[in-house]
Design a protein around this motif. Structure first.
Motif, mmCIF file in Angstrom:
data_model
loop_
_atom_site.group_PDB
_atom_site.id
_atom_site.type_symbol
_atom_site.label_atom_id
_atom_site.label_comp_id
_atom_site.label_asym_id
_atom_site.label_seq_id
_atom_site.Cartn_x
_atom_site.Cartn_y
_atom_site.Cartn_z
ATOM 1 N N ILE A 136 0.834 -1.189 0.000
ATOM 2 C CA ILE A 136 0.000 0.000 0.000
ATOM 3 C C ILE A 136 0.875 1.247 0.000
ATOM 4 N N HIS A 137 0.612 2.125 -0.952
ATOM 5 C CA HIS A 137 1.355 3.375 -1.115
ATOM 6 C C HIS A 137 1.408 4.169 0.184
ATOM 7 N N GLN A 138 2.576 4.731 0.475
ATOM 8 C CA GLN A 138 2.754 5.611 1.625
ATOM 9 C C GLN A 138 3.444 6.881 1.147
ATOM 10 N N LYS A 139 2.955 8.017 1.558
ATOM 11 C CA LYS A 139 3.478 9.296 1.078
ATOM 12 C C LYS A 139 4.910 9.518 1.565
ATOM 13 N N PRO A 140 5.822 9.927 0.683
ATOM 14 C CA PRO A 140 7.196 10.209 1.124
ATOM 15 C C PRO A 140 7.250 11.434 2.025
ATOM 16 N N ASN A 141 8.211 11.431 2.948
ATOM 17 C CA ASN A 141 8.331 12.572 3.843
ATOM 18 C C ASN A 141 9.294 13.612 3.270
ATOM 19 N N THR A 142 9.436 14.716 3.979
ATOM 20 C CA THR A 142 10.245 15.834 3.481
ATOM 21 C C THR A 142 11.703 15.425 3.282
ATOM 22 N N GLY A 143 12.248 14.624 4.207
ATOM 23 C CA GLY A 143 13.643 14.198 4.073
ATOM 24 C C GLY A 143 13.865 13.359 2.836
ATOM 25 N N GLU A 144 12.919 12.475 2.522
ATOM 26 C CA GLU A 144 13.035 11.621 1.340
ATOM 27 C C GLU A 144 12.900 12.438 0.058
ATOM 28 N N ILE A 145 11.996 13.414 0.084
ATOM 29 C CA ILE A 145 11.832 14.297 -1.079
ATOM 30 C C ILE A 145 13.121 15.080 -1.318
ATOM 31 N N GLN A 146 13.689 15.608 -0.241
ATOM 32 C CA GLN A 146 14.902 16.405 -0.369
ATOM 33 C C GLN A 146 16.076 15.552 -0.846
ATOM 34 N N ALA A 147 16.187 14.313 -0.327
ATOM 35 C CA ALA A 147 17.282 13.437 -0.731
ATOM 36 C C ALA A 147 17.209 13.119 -2.220
ATOM 37 N N CYS A 148 16.015 12.930 -2.745
ATOM 38 C CA CYS A 148 15.845 12.553 -4.154
ATOM 39 C C CYS A 148 15.850 13.751 -5.094
ATOM 40 N N ARG A 149 15.863 14.946 -4.530
ATOM 41 C CA ARG A 149 15.873 16.135 -5.399
ATOM 42 C C ARG A 149 17.156 16.200 -6.231
ATOM 43 N N PHE A 150 18.214 15.562 -5.728
ATOM 44 C CA PHE A 150 19.476 15.490 -6.478
ATOM 45 C C PHE A 150 19.232 14.940 -7.882
ATOM 46 N N TRP A 151 18.443 13.856 -7.972
ATOM 47 C CA TRP A 151 18.192 13.219 -9.261
ATOM 48 C C TRP A 151 17.219 14.024 -10.115
ATOM 49 N N LEU A 152 16.226 14.609 -9.483
ATOM 50 C CA LEU A 152 15.265 15.427 -10.231
ATOM 51 C C LEU A 152 15.939 16.664 -10.819
ATOM 52 N N ASP A 153 16.833 17.270 -10.049
ATOM 53 C CA ASP A 153 17.560 18.437 -10.565
ATOM 54 C C ASP A 153 18.431 18.057 -11.766
ATOM 55 N N LEU A 154 19.039 16.862 -11.713
ATOM 56 C CA LEU A 154 19.837 16.409 -12.849
ATOM 57 C C LEU A 154 18.971 16.190 -14.085
ATOM 58 N N GLU A 155 17.793 15.616 -13.901
ATOM 59 C CA GLU A 155 16.876 15.429 -15.028
ATOM 60 C C GLU A 155 16.516 16.770 -15.654
ATOM 61 N N ARG A 156 16.192 17.741 -14.833
ATOM 62 C CA ARG A 156 15.838 19.066 -15.369
ATOM 63 C C ARG A 156 17.035 19.722 -16.062
ATOM 64 N N GLU A 157 18.228 19.500 -15.500
ATOM 65 C CA GLU A 157 19.433 20.097 -16.091
ATOM 66 C C GLU A 157 19.715 19.543 -17.486
ATOM 67 N N PHE A 158 19.512 18.235 -17.665
ATOM 68 C CA PHE A 158 19.809 17.625 -18.967
ATOM 69 C C PHE A 158 18.653 17.790 -19.963
ATOM 70 N N VAL A 159 17.425 17.663 -19.503
ATOM 71 C CA VAL A 159 16.280 17.769 -20.410
ATOM 72 C C VAL A 159 16.010 19.218 -20.792
ATOM 73 N N LYS A 160 16.179 20.138 -19.830
ATOM 74 C CA LYS A 160 15.931 21.569 -20.029
ATOM 75 C C LYS A 160 14.506 21.840 -20.552
ATOM 76 N N PRO A 161 13.490 21.390 -19.849
ATOM 77 C CA PRO A 161 12.117 21.635 -20.291
ATOM 78 C C PRO A 161 11.745 23.112 -20.168
ATOM 79 N N LYS A 162 10.878 23.561 -21.042
ATOM 80 C CA LYS A 162 10.353 24.928 -20.958
ATOM 81 C C LYS A 162 9.170 24.995 -19.987
ATOM 82 N N ILE A 163 8.435 23.893 -19.906
ATOM 83 C CA ILE A 163 7.258 23.810 -19.027
ATOM 84 C C ILE A 163 7.431 22.605 -18.111
ATOM 85 N N VAL A 164 7.275 22.823 -16.819
ATOM 86 C CA VAL A 164 7.337 21.736 -15.839
ATOM 87 C C VAL A 164 5.983 21.668 -15.141
#
Length: 481
Positions: free
Chosen positions: A378-406
């Motif tokens: 059963i799905h459980q919502k991630p907490n703030t620490g988990e979101i912050q830890a994974c932001r490293f990967w999301l920032d890399l995706e945005r850096e390489f893809v360079k979307p105009k709209i997110v």
């Protein structure tokens, strides 16, 4: 005097239909008496058989009244139908009356709704299933005595929470039955219909004893949150008296055996500080990032997930959709948005005329966070620490893809993208400039639409979601010019 008869205690649709007929006939509340089921009519009361059936809209009311009426209709006060109709009648000439908190009728309705909310909270907290064997199959049954007629409105909550169980909830006025696929209702019962003891009784007693903290004991507050009237149906309640009686000695024992080792979470954090070798400069392409993410140890979610789920789509997509985290199916197959929420997403973007093959789709958190329940996760919502830890990967995706709209699908995605908690209601429908020059649009996650039990509310929220996608489609067309 006109006698209006309802078949059910708490059917909002039935009451609304009768109320519309009364409005169409111009019946003043003082001319109407409400009866339920087999309740006898008065000697001088006429039946409602001759009431007209309106073909179109009759009068108008704010949505606030509809929401209020859905709650009040569950109240046990026999005058609730009359009070609701009295307010409905007044709303035709006083459309803003619900904004007057001092109005006596409004106050009565608000108190009734509040009482229903409290009863709902107690039901969800204090229903205790007992395990029984029926024809060689394990099933579960529970007895609950609500103060109001809340079973029908709350049964969908239990189907979601215990979807993999075959269960029944018995109350004095009605019963609910779930066979893992279908929910149905029947007549009420009595406590003698429930087994005296079930296989899970000891589990509740052990659990309550384990979470009891003698150092924070406040008996009056405990009785406020767990009223004594419910104790006779709670297996763990038999432990309350001895736990309270021995609280002082338990507290002294806790002090005597106080730990001298750091908490496990501190040790895990220390390990992550050592195990986080990822540096942005070591990645030359988006493919490099996707290969590295499965070895991520930035938070404990990797320990139980099947695999990390990276984003998917064109490396230079103009539009990036960001969800919350992978679900069960995504975790198993390693691709984002392919489960039930993904199907809603695909249907919605198709209706908006958006080609998914042109989108980059990813999640704020790359590992599936869940709690096991039987054979299901059963799905459980991630907490703030988990979101912050994974932001490293999301920032890399945005850096390489360079979307105009997110596009942030849900509050978790919005928090990951702006760096702080934001509400969907305060940001929806407007473009937010991000530091890298992209434009952020915030909307609901498709899974939210799946969780809405009321068809009318679901349809209304789906219209909002579709409108957000049409806005994104328009923005995409602007980029192409």
């Amino acid at each position: 005097m006109l006698s209006v008869r309802l078949e059910k205690f708490n059917d909002f649709g039935e009451w609304r239909n009768k109320a519309r007929q009364l409005l169409a006939a111009g019946m003043n509340p003082s001319q109407v008496v409400w009866r339920v089921g087999a309740e006898d009519s008065g000697l001088f009361e006429a039946g409602d058989d001759m009431l007209p059936q309106p073909d179109g809209p009759i009068g108008s009311v704010p949505s606030q009244f509809i929401d209020l009426a859905r709650d009040v209709i569950q109240h046990a006060d026999p005058e609730r139908f009359a009070i609701l109709y009295r307010m409905l009648w007044r709303l035709q000439s006083e459309p803003h009356i619900l904004q007057n908190a001092a109005d006596s009728v409004h106050q009565m309705l608000a108190k009734m709704a509040s009482a229903v909310h409290r009863d709902t909270h107690k039901m969800r907290a204090f229903v205790r299933f007992r395990s029984i064997i029926v024809e060689g199959e394990e099933r579960y049954i529970a007895w609950f005595e609500p103060d109001h007629y809340i079973l029908e409105a709350n049964a969908p909550f239990f189907t979601r929470r215990f979807s993999g169980m075959h269960w029944a909830i018995i109350t004095p006025y009605a019963s609910a039955f779930w066979d893992k696929d279908n929910l149905r209702f029947g007549p009420g019962g009595s406590k003698k219909d429930i087994p005296a003891e079930g296989a899970v009784e000891d589990d509740w007693r052990i659990y309550y004893g384990a979470i009891f903290n003698p150092a924070r004991l406040k008996v009056s507050m405990m009785k406020s949150e767990m009223p004594v009237k419910y104790w006779r149906n709670l297996p763990e309640a038999e432990r309350i008296a001895p736990l309270i009686r021995n609280a002082r000695q338990m507290e002294q024992d806790m002090i005597a055996r106080a730990t001298t080792q750091p908490p496990a979470r501190h040790l895990r954090q220390k390990a992550r500080e050592v195990e986080a070798p990822e540096k942005t400069e070591q990645f030359q392409t988006l493919h490099d990032v996707s290969e590295a993410v499965d070895a991520c140890r930035r938070c404990p979610l990797y320990e139980h997930a099947t695999q990390a789920v990276f984003g998917e789509g064109p490396p230079q997509a103009q539009v990036m959709f960001v969800g919350e985290q992978p679900g069960d199916q995504e975790d198993l197959q390693g691709r984002p948005f392919i489960g039930p929420a993904g199907q809603v997403f695909d249907d919605a973007i198709k209706n908006a005329g958006i080609d998914r093959s042109r989108l980059y789709v990813t999640n704020a958190v790359k590992h599936f966070k869940f709690v096991p329940r039987g054979k299901r996760r059963i799905h459980q919502k991630p907490n703030t620490g988990e979101i912050q830890a994974c932001r490293f990967w999301l920032d890399l995706e945005r850096e390489f893809v360079k979307p105009k709209i997110v596009v942030a699908l849900g509050a978790t995605a919005a928090q990951a993208l702006v760096g702080k908690a934001v509400s969907i209601s305060s940001t929806r429908g407007r473009a937010i400039d991000l530091e890298d020059g992209a434009v952020l649009i915030v909307t609901n996650h498709p899974s939210y639409l799946l969780r809405i039990p009321d068809p009318e509310t679901k349809a209304r929220e789906r219209e909002k979601f579709d409108a957000d996608l049409m806005l994104i489609k328009s923005m995409m067309q602007t980029l192409e010019k």
